[in-house]
Design a protein around this motif. Structure first.
Motif, mmCIF file in Angstrom:
data_model
loop_
_atom_site.group_PDB
_atom_site.id
_atom_site.type_symbol
_atom_site.label_atom_id
_atom_site.label_comp_id
_atom_site.label_asym_id
_atom_site.label_seq_id
_atom_site.Cartn_x
_atom_site.Cartn_y
_atom_site.Cartn_z
ATOM 1 N N GLU A 182 0.715 -1.372 -0.177
ATOM 2 C CA GLU A 182 -0.401 -0.039 0.229
ATOM 3 C C GLU A 182 0.572 1.487 0.375
ATOM 4 O O GLU A 182 0.174 2.798 0.054
ATOM 5 C CB GLU A 182 -1.286 -0.286 1.555
ATOM 6 C CG GLU A 182 0.032 0.475 2.635
ATOM 7 C CD GLU A 182 0.628 -1.279 3.080
ATOM 8 O OE1 GLU A 182 1.131 -1.976 2.626
ATOM 9 O OE2 GLU A 182 1.011 -1.024 3.896
ATOM 10 N N GLU A 197 4.126 6.426 3.286
ATOM 11 C CA GLU A 197 5.125 5.842 3.210
ATOM 12 C C GLU A 197 6.434 7.040 3.875
ATOM 13 O O GLU A 197 6.643 7.784 3.929
ATOM 14 C CB GLU A 197 6.449 5.168 2.285
ATOM 15 C CG GLU A 197 7.361 4.337 2.928
ATOM 16 C CD GLU A 197 7.887 4.424 3.495
ATOM 17 O OE1 GLU A 197 7.917 4.262 4.715
ATOM 18 O OE2 GLU A 197 9.226 5.198 3.446
ATOM 19 N N ALA A 198 6.369 6.162 5.494
ATOM 20 C CA ALA A 198 6.497 7.240 6.529
ATOM 21 C C ALA A 198 7.344 6.982 7.056
ATOM 22 O O ALA A 198 8.684 7.679 8.158
ATOM 23 C CB ALA A 198 5.047 7.784 6.699
ATOM 24 N N GLY A 245 4.567 -5.841 8.356
ATOM 25 C CA GLY A 245 4.755 -7.728 7.700
ATOM 26 C C GLY A 245 5.441 -8.364 8.952
ATOM 27 O O GLY A 245 5.633 -9.594 8.285
#
Ligand code: AMP
Ligand code: MG
Length: 397
Positions: A182, A197-198, A245
């Motif tokens: 994502e 994306e942080a 993940g």
């Protein structure tokens, strides 16, 4: 997931696996933020000679009070070419070498200056306004011990002591890998179901303040092949930090692929909120941290587990987080099972630190967390902590 470890147990298991990195010589101008691998000793006495603490007049104390002829003028860096005689004075600047024969300096503002002669009304004390040679440190004494992180005062001491370069631990090379199909980079267009994306920038910023050299890898999709290639690349670094993940979902691949690549799992699961699914393993000398993907979990897990390891790799003697004491502005309800690190804003009130816990403590709320400068440790429990309770907190830097 096996029974959850305490924060302290997890920290111990991690630090047990750290083998300090080798050292290298570092020029002093590049040494701030580095950790000394050997004690540094002064090459000279500091000050190197008796020097004047004031702009004034060098005298023999026994000649005061009195009217004395000015026989020389001594700027900093240009000592007098002779000793001070009985009944004489020499003008001297701050930092000037106090001449042989003199044992005190009278500040300018305490004399009446007639040009070639001065009048001193009061008796001077022996040693007044003289900084004695070696009064700060003696040649050969330790300026900075081994295992010390060099800050501004330490590099200043090394420079003053004549040190041009110093042996420091090599900076740990730390690969940073974000996982998640994502994820898009800021600046790109978001498609349906996508987010920015942080974690990569969070970790890079934290690693820099810990003295590491971050190497960002391109974020990977939740795909076995992509994970395999990226993890293999990351495993060449001293430390690999992944985010996302590591939980129990079908798309959480970091652990299984890591294990396939030979990562020896040391722990998975810590009784901390946020950060429960933290995973840690080693392959050869590479430390592998699998941090949960929510940005606040990543931020907190780094402070509790990754920063200590990065500091220990550099030989820092006491690498664990330094909690400080403060008190809660408002009541807080602990989590019954897990120690919680809640985001708070600190203020100095009545000479103490008061911590205002922010509303919005979920681990995806990175925007709310941006208003915090402290992580307050709330031990697991069932009793509410009333306003004013003494708590430990960690400053976010
Ligand atoms: P995961 O640990 O992979 O299950 O991710 C947990 C949550 O964090 C999910 O909502 C992810 O979309 C989000 N997330 C994972 N990685 C990142 C990242 N690098 N930046 C921002 N959010 C992330
Ligand atoms: Mg994910």
């Amino acid at each position: 997931m096996a029974p959850l470890l305490s924060i302290e147990e997890a920290q111990r298991l991690i630090l047990e696996r750290v083998q300090p990195l080798e050292s290298e010589r570092v020029r002093l101008e590049d040494a701030a933020g580095r950790v000394t691998a050997e004690p540094a000793t002064a090459r000279v006495d500091l000050p190197p000679f008796d020097s004047s603490a004031m702009d004034g007049f060098a005298v023999r104390a026994e000649d005061t009070p009195g009217r004395l002829p000015v026989v020389a003028r001594i700027p900093a860096g240009r000592p007098a070419d002779r000793a001070l005689g009985r009944g004489e004075t020499m003008a001297i600047a701050t930092g000037g070498a106090v001449p042989d024969g003199a044992d005190a300096v009278i500040p300018l503002e305490y004399v009446v200056d007639h040009g070639n002669e001065i009048e001193i009304a009061d008796e001077a004390l022996v040693d007044a306004n003289v900084r004695p040679r070696g009064g700060d440190v003696r040649r050969g004494d330790v300026l900075v011990p081994a295992g010390e992180r060099l800050g501004p005062a330490q590099v200043g001491a090394l420079a003053a002591g004549g040190i041009a370069d110093i042996s420091c631990a090599r900076r740990p090379r730390v690969a940073v890998l974000s996982t998640g199909t994502e994820l898009r980079q800021p600046g790109e267009e978001l498609g349906p179901g996508e987010i920015y994306e942080a974690n990569g920038v969070i970790l890079t910023a934290q690693l820099r303040t810990a003295g590491a050299e971050p190497e960002r890898l391109e974020a990977v999709e939740d795909d076995d092949r992509a994970h395999r290639d990226a993890l293999e690349t990351g495993l060449r670094a001293d430390v690999l930090v992944t985010s996302g993940g590591v939980s129990v979902g079908p798309h959480d691949l970091v652990r299984s692929v890591g294990r396939d690549l030979g990562v020896d799992e040391i722990l998975w699961g810590v009784a901390v909120k946020p950060g429960k699914p933290l995973w840690f393993g080693v392959r050869d000398r590479t430390l592998v941290f699998g941090l949960p993907g929510n940005p606040v979990s990543t931020l907190v897990c780094f402070e509790l587990f990754v920063r200590p390891a990065v500091l220990a790799l550099q030989g820092v003697a006491d690498p664990l987080p330094r909690f400080e004491a403060g008190r809660l502005l408002r009541a807080a309800r602990p989590n019954p099972a897990r120690t919680e690190l809640v985001r708070a804003r600190s203020a100095i009130v009545d000479g103490g630190v008061e911590l205002d816990v922010l509303s919005g403590q979920e681990s995806h709320m990175i925007a709310t967390a941006a208003g915090a400068d402290a992580l307050v440790l709330v031990p697991a429990g069932t009793e509410e902590l009333p306003a004013g309770s003494e708590v430990s907190y960690l400053r976010l830097v």
